[in-house]
Write an enzyme that holds these catalytic residues in place. Sequence first.
Site, PDB file in Angstrom:
ATOM      1  N   ALA A  25      29.876  75.844  27.204  1.00  0.00           N
ATOM      2  CA  ALA A  25      30.198  75.635  28.790  1.00  0.00           C
ATOM      3  C   ALA A  25      29.571  74.209  29.401  1.00  0.00           C
ATOM      4  O   ALA A  25      28.426  74.098  28.913  1.00  0.00           O
ATOM      5  CB  ALA A  25      29.454  76.772  29.574  1.00  0.00           C
ATOM      6  N   CYS A 108      27.361  84.935  25.239  1.00  0.00           N
ATOM      7  CA  CYS A 108      26.665  84.045  26.521  1.00  0.00           C
ATOM      8  C   CYS A 108      25.688  85.127  26.740  1.00  0.00           C
ATOM      9  O   CYS A 108      25.727  86.381  27.197  1.00  0.00           O
ATOM     10  CB  CYS A 108      27.782  83.981  27.528  1.00  0.00           C
ATOM     11  SG  CYS A 108      26.882  83.226  28.945  1.00  0.00           S
ATOM     12  N   LYS A 149      33.629  85.636  19.611  1.00  0.00           N
ATOM     13  CA  LYS A 149      32.716  84.715  19.039  1.00  0.00           C
ATOM     14  C   LYS A 149      31.268  85.457  19.669  1.00  0.00           C
ATOM     15  O   LYS A 149      31.230  86.164  20.651  1.00  0.00           O
ATOM     16  CB  LYS A 149      32.373  83.286  19.712  1.00  0.00           C
ATOM     17  CG  LYS A 149      31.418  82.786  19.260  1.00  0.00           C
ATOM     18  CD  LYS A 149      31.215  81.176  19.516  1.00  0.00           C
ATOM     19  CE  LYS A 149      29.947  80.397  19.347  1.00  0.00           C
ATOM     20  NZ  LYS A 149      28.865  80.522  20.191  1.00  0.00           N
ATOM     21  N   ASP A 212      22.988  75.277  14.339  1.00  0.00           N
ATOM     22  CA  ASP A 212      22.033  74.288  13.467  1.00  0.00           C
ATOM     23  C   ASP A 212      22.788  73.296  12.479  1.00  0.00           C
ATOM     24  O   ASP A 212      22.143  72.862  11.565  1.00  0.00           O
ATOM     25  CB  ASP A 212      20.778  74.897  13.041  1.00  0.00           C
ATOM     26  CG  ASP A 212      20.145  75.674  14.099  1.00  0.00           C
ATOM     27  OD1 ASP A 212      20.182  75.322  15.165  1.00  0.00           O
ATOM     28  OD2 ASP A 212      19.340  76.688  13.605  1.00  0.00           O
TER      29      ASP A 212
HETATM   30  C1  LIG Z   1      24.920  73.903  26.670  1.00  0.00           C
HETATM   31  C2  LIG Z   1      25.625  75.061  25.626  1.00  0.00           C
HETATM   32  C3  LIG Z   1      26.743  75.667  26.242  1.00  0.00           C
HETATM   33  C4  LIG Z   1      27.331  76.616  25.437  1.00  0.00           C
HETATM   34  N1  LIG Z   1      28.389  77.448  25.953  1.00  0.00           N
HETATM   35  C5  LIG Z   1      28.585  78.351  25.100  1.00  0.00           C
HETATM   36  C6  LIG Z   1      30.064  78.976  25.569  1.00  0.00           C
HETATM   37  O1  LIG Z   1      30.406  78.702  26.719  1.00  0.00           O
HETATM   38  N2  LIG Z   1      30.719  79.884  24.754  1.00  0.00           N
HETATM   39  C7  LIG Z   1      30.096  80.328  23.659  1.00  0.00           C
HETATM   40  O2  LIG Z   1      30.748  81.342  23.026  1.00  0.00           O
HETATM   41  N3  LIG Z   1      29.132  79.725  23.115  1.00  0.00           N
HETATM   42  C8  LIG Z   1      28.328  78.728  23.622  1.00  0.00           C
HETATM   43  N4  LIG Z   1      27.288  78.104  23.269  1.00  0.00           N
HETATM   44  C9  LIG Z   1      26.897  78.408  22.105  1.00  0.00           C
HETATM   45  C10 LIG Z   1      27.558  77.382  20.653  1.00  0.00           C
HETATM   46  O3  LIG Z   1      28.848  77.570  20.852  1.00  0.00           O
HETATM   47  C11 LIG Z   1      26.991  77.480  19.665  1.00  0.00           C
HETATM   48  O4  LIG Z   1      27.149  78.664  19.060  1.00  0.00           O
HETATM   49  C12 LIG Z   1      25.287  77.267  19.584  1.00  0.00           C
HETATM   50  O5  LIG Z   1      24.811  76.097  20.528  1.00  0.00           O
HETATM   51  C13 LIG Z   1      24.913  76.988  18.258  1.00  0.00           C
HETATM   52  O6  LIG Z   1      25.482  75.846  17.471  1.00  0.00           O
HETATM   53  P1  LIG Z   1      24.742  74.513  17.491  1.00  0.00           P
HETATM   54  O7  LIG Z   1      23.253  74.546  16.833  1.00  0.00           O
HETATM   55  O8  LIG Z   1      25.918  73.694  16.685  1.00  0.00           O
HETATM   56  O9  LIG Z   1      24.689  73.888  18.941  1.00  0.00           O
HETATM   57  C14 LIG Z   1      26.774  77.309  24.080  1.00  0.00           C
HETATM   58  C15 LIG Z   1      25.430  76.493  23.617  1.00  0.00           C
HETATM   59  C16 LIG Z   1      24.908  75.375  24.504  1.00  0.00           C
HETATM   60  C17 LIG Z   1      23.736  74.595  23.915  1.00  0.00           C
END
Ligand SMILES: Cc1cc2nc3c(=O)[nH]c(=O)nc-3n(C[C@H](O)[C@H](O)[C@H](O)COP(=O)(O)O)c2cc1C
Length: 329
Positions: A25, A108, A149, A212
């Site tokens: 988001a 979320c 998800k 991560d």
């Molecule tokens: C700022 C932000 C916004 C996110 N928005 C969503 C979202 O809209 N829908 C969702 O399923 N996950 C959302 N996530 C989770 C990410 O899709 C992801 O699962 C999570 O950040 C872990 O992965 P990463 O370590 O690669 O960031 C969001 C994460 C962050 C940090």
Amino acid sequence: MESHLTPFAIGDIRIDPPLIFAPMAGYSNYALRSLCRAAGDCGLVYTGLINATGIRRASYRTQKMLDWRPEEYPCAVQIYGHEPDTLAPAARRVVDLGAAIVDLNMGCAVHKVTRRGAGAALLRDVERAERIIAAIVEAAGGRAPVTVKIRSGWDRDEMTAVEIARAAERAGVAAIAVHPRTARQRYHEPADWDIIRQVKEAVRIPVIGSGDVRTAADAARMRETTGCDAVMIGRAALGNPWIFRRIAGELRTGAPPPLPTPQERAAAALEHARRFVAGTPLREPSAIHELRGQLVKYTQGMPEAAHLRGRLVRAESLADIEAILAPLG
Ligand SMILES: Cc1cc2nc3c(=O)[nH]c(=O)nc-3n(C[C@H](O)[C@H](O)[C@H](O)COP(=O)(O)O)c2cc1C
């Protein structure tokens, strides 16, 4: 290592390579998604979560979030809500608009979303979740695959990921993405990849691991330790649409392709700004305020990054941003 790039399919959509830009988001907008695809080796992109009620009411702001374009194909459109009567028509609508995949947000953890029973709150009642997912699958009517998800669960006492994954499979989803932190954990503590492994063992449909992953070594380790079919990258792709190409390149050859030059970073940031401003429902100055947070992510690895960030966060218009970035690109 190249075996970690074996394509897989969501329904009949081939995901090649299995490196995926996460739904985020405020960040997974057309600008960044299209830059990820253009930079190469990003097999699938997601929109950030979109309110199913807004889709049904066709509110102006929501309409503008339905902003994926042909060059991003395949793009998964993520919807959120808490009742089948809203989610099913929303799913039908996004399929009508050409969504390649409909994804249900079950992760979320923001109070505004969970207090009504949407997002991660769906993890708390397996039967209700199954009914909702089945309604979405029926609404998509085989025209687009449906995915979900999820997180590990609501909290340590309610680790429902495996049960929810089984219910989602029964309800007809084509793949499951797992971000293995509980809703309570938000983004604290390392992601517990073992939950991804448990989900993968429990279902036959493809499982996408999230959490991560920043490097090729992380991607390889997630694949090896969990058996997941694809790796999702979120935060590490912000201001860094080249990450998919770099990870894929390293997995293919053992050495990553060169880092983008400062000129390439500046040019990509400027292109991001132009695409964002052209597509956002927000008006200046709100659009520019939101954009500034996205642009500063590109400054990593640029000379005088702190100074550049300082200038970008003071920009008040696209013209200001062009004046800062154009000379560098
Ligand atoms: C700022 C932000 C916004 C996110 N928005 C969503 C979202 O809209 N829908 C969702 O399923 N996950 C959302 N996530 C989770 C990410 O899709 C992801 O699962 C999570 O950040 C872990 O992965 P990463 O370590 O690669 O960031 C969001 C994460 C962050 C940090």
